[in-house]
Design an enzyme around this catalytic site. Structure first.
Site, PDB file in Angstrom:
ATOM      1  N   ASN A  14       0.802  -1.227   0.000  1.00 40.91           N
ATOM      2  CA  ASN A  14       0.000   0.000   0.000  1.00 40.91           C
ATOM      3  C   ASN A  14       0.835   1.278   0.000  1.00 40.91           C
ATOM      4  OD1 ASN A  14       0.648  -0.861   2.662  1.00 40.91           O
ATOM      5  ND2 ASN A  14      -0.928   0.461   3.527  1.00 40.91           N
ATOM      6  N   GLU A  17       3.920  -4.315  12.339  1.00 41.17           N
ATOM      7  CA  GLU A  17       2.996  -3.204  12.101  1.00 41.17           C
ATOM      8  C   GLU A  17       1.844  -3.766  11.275  1.00 41.17           C
ATOM      9  OE1 GLU A  17       3.223  -0.501  13.582  1.00 41.17           O
ATOM     10  OE2 GLU A  17       5.272  -0.650  14.324  1.00 41.17           O
ATOM     11  N   CYS A  36      -3.667   1.419   6.948  1.00 43.65           N
ATOM     12  CA  CYS A  36      -4.017   0.846   8.250  1.00 43.65           C
ATOM     13  C   CYS A  36      -4.722   1.845   9.153  1.00 43.65           C
ATOM     14  CB  CYS A  36      -2.765   0.334   8.941  1.00 43.65           C
ATOM     15  SG  CYS A  36      -1.949  -1.002   8.052  1.00 43.65           S
TER      16      CYS A  36
END
Length: 480
Positions: free
Chosen positions: A153, A248, A286
């Protein structure tokens, strides 16, 4: 003829005996072919990294800082070229791709600064009689070679968050970019190759995901930095419990709008930021806004504004400067989002806008009355979908934020300082943004979550801490 891109083996170009294709998710065109390292080439890269460790760890700070400064400078000079490449391989609208390059510049700049000012600490030990004449010097040294596993992303900036801190501390790194978006990382390799970093101190290996477990298990890679899904992240951690692992992972970030955020200007601002940051990477962030939790006193007015501003998001060709929302990374991702919205609607949710798919593009979507048993109520959608929730008061709002398996960041729209500090204290997240959406991130700040959102922190200085271990030297027989 489409170019086949080499990978980077111990700082030099190399090609394997196979390749794979990278396609543009907007129009399906072939963007490039990428060479795949052989098993022998992966071994060569790992052996070179291990051999480089003592050399790299001993390099002067100015040498590492100069290399990082060079990368920042060259990324800035090549911004438009690299932004176009990000858009081509990822589908991200060009204006957001340019922003990503700018953030990567910042990451390398911060890393250069941190490399220069990382000094360790000293302490006198004669605080007890047994320590008379003793003095300690505490310094940080690399834990070992780092395996950096990056997602699709943010194919440049999240690669930067793996590579720059490693260079800053003198830790060799093996970077595995996402197979869907490897081209930005390979361009970064071009720039790294222009520096005088030691041979073996970095490699960019474009191995497919089915070869990742072997890298994860390899004992020559004692540090793993992974950004991606919670499922894969915790599989990695569970498989190597003795390695130092930073994860993460995902989130389903909430934006809370409280009763005191009630003026026309306040609600306009909140709606604008919510609409933008529920859709800004096609929702593939996220910390994109997935849940809007609004006090009953402002709910109706806010809903009207949010829906209007989401409808105003321009969806289309990501190469167009006017486009706000482009395609998802591929059509399968869009189909998954479509199925989750259909599940929510079947269980009673109402679609206020959006709810349709065309190829890899999913329309910016707003849902109300989302039932608790819908997939979207708990999971990370990773698409341009947000849900609206009415609550009564701060207690109920904060409880709703915490009613999630994830805890990455939250945004709280309030003017009340006491409420801000309460949010910081009570919300089960790694970061709280007051007066804005949860999607704000400065690349120098500690970034990470709690619960299923992962362990450890990124942000240049904090990643440097994760890549290193404190070692103490005690000097004796000194007159202090």
């Amino acid at each position: 003829m489409t170019t086949t891109h080499d990978f980077w083996l111990a700082g030099r170009r190399a090609s394997g005996d196979a390749d794979f294709e990278v396609h543009n998710s907007w129009d399906g065109r072939l963007v490039g072919r990428v060479s795949v390292p052989t098993a022998a080439q992966v071994e060569e890269a790992l052996d070179a990294a291990v051999a480089a460790l003592p050399v790299f760890a001993a390099t002067p700070a100015h040498q590492r800082a100069a290399a990082l400064d060079h990368v920042a400078k060259r990324l800035a000079e090549r911004t438009e070229e690299i932004a176009r490449l990000i858009t081509a391989e990822n589908g991200k609208p060009i204006k957001w791709a340019r922003g990503e390059v700018g953030r990567a510049v910042s990451v390398f700049r911060w890393a250069a600064e941190e490399a220069r000012r990382t000094n360790g600490e000293t302490m006198r030990l004669d605080t007890d009689p047994g320590g008379v004449g003793r003095f300690a010097v505490v310094r940080k040294f690399p834990r070992g070679v780092v395996l950096g596993i990056a997602p699709f992303n943010f194919p440049l900036n999240l690669v930067a968050h793996k590579v720059a801190p490693a260079i800053a501390v003198g830790a060799p790194i093996i970077l595995k970019p996402a197979p869907a978006t490897p081209l930005s990382a390979l361009v970064l390799g071009e720039i790294l190759a222009e520096t005088d970093l030691p041979a073996g101190s970095w490699s960019v290996l474009t191995v497919p995901n089915d070869r990742m477990p072997a890298l994860v298990q390899d004992r020559r890679l004692p540090v793993i930095s992974f950004t991606g899904s919670d499922k894969v992240g915790y599989q990695i951690m569970d498989s190597v419990p003795r390695k130092h692992t930073t994860l993460e992972l995902g989130g389903n970030a909430a934006a809370v709008v409280l009763a005191d955020w009630s003026s026309e200007a306040d609600l306009d601002w909140a709606a604008t930021r919510i609409a933008m940051f529920s859709n800004y990477q096609g929702g593939q962030s996220c910390i994109s806004v997935q849940r809007v939790i609004a006090d009953a006193s402002v709910y109706d007015a806010l809903v009207e504004k949010v829906v209007a501003k989401v409808k105003a998001q321009v969806t289309g060709d990501p190469n167009d400067d006017a486009t706000d929302v482009g395609p998802l990374v591929d059509e399968n991702a869009a189909k998954r989002v479509e199925s989750w919205v259909e599940d929510a609607v079947a269980k009673g949710a109402k679609v206020l806008t959006g709810g349709s798919r065309e190829g890899a593009t999913y329309a910016p979507t707003v849902l109300a009355e989302l039932p608790a048993d819908a997939i979207l109520a708990k999971a990370e959608v990773f698409g341009p979908v947000l849900s609206l929730h009415r609550v009564d008061g701060v207690d109920e709002a904060f409880a709703a934020v915490n009613d999630s398996p994830f805890g990455l960041q939250a945004g709280v729209f309030t003017h009340d300082l006491q409420t801000a500090f309460r949010a910081h204290r009570e919300l089960e997240v790694g970061g709280v943004v007051i007066g804005d959406a949860p999607s704000y991130r400065a690349d120098q700040m500690p970034y990470g979550g709690v619960k299923d959102s992962g362990v450890g922190r990124e942000g240049v200085k904090y990643a440097m801490d994760d890549y290193t271990v404190e070692k103490v030297m005690v000097l004796t027989g000194l007159d202090l």
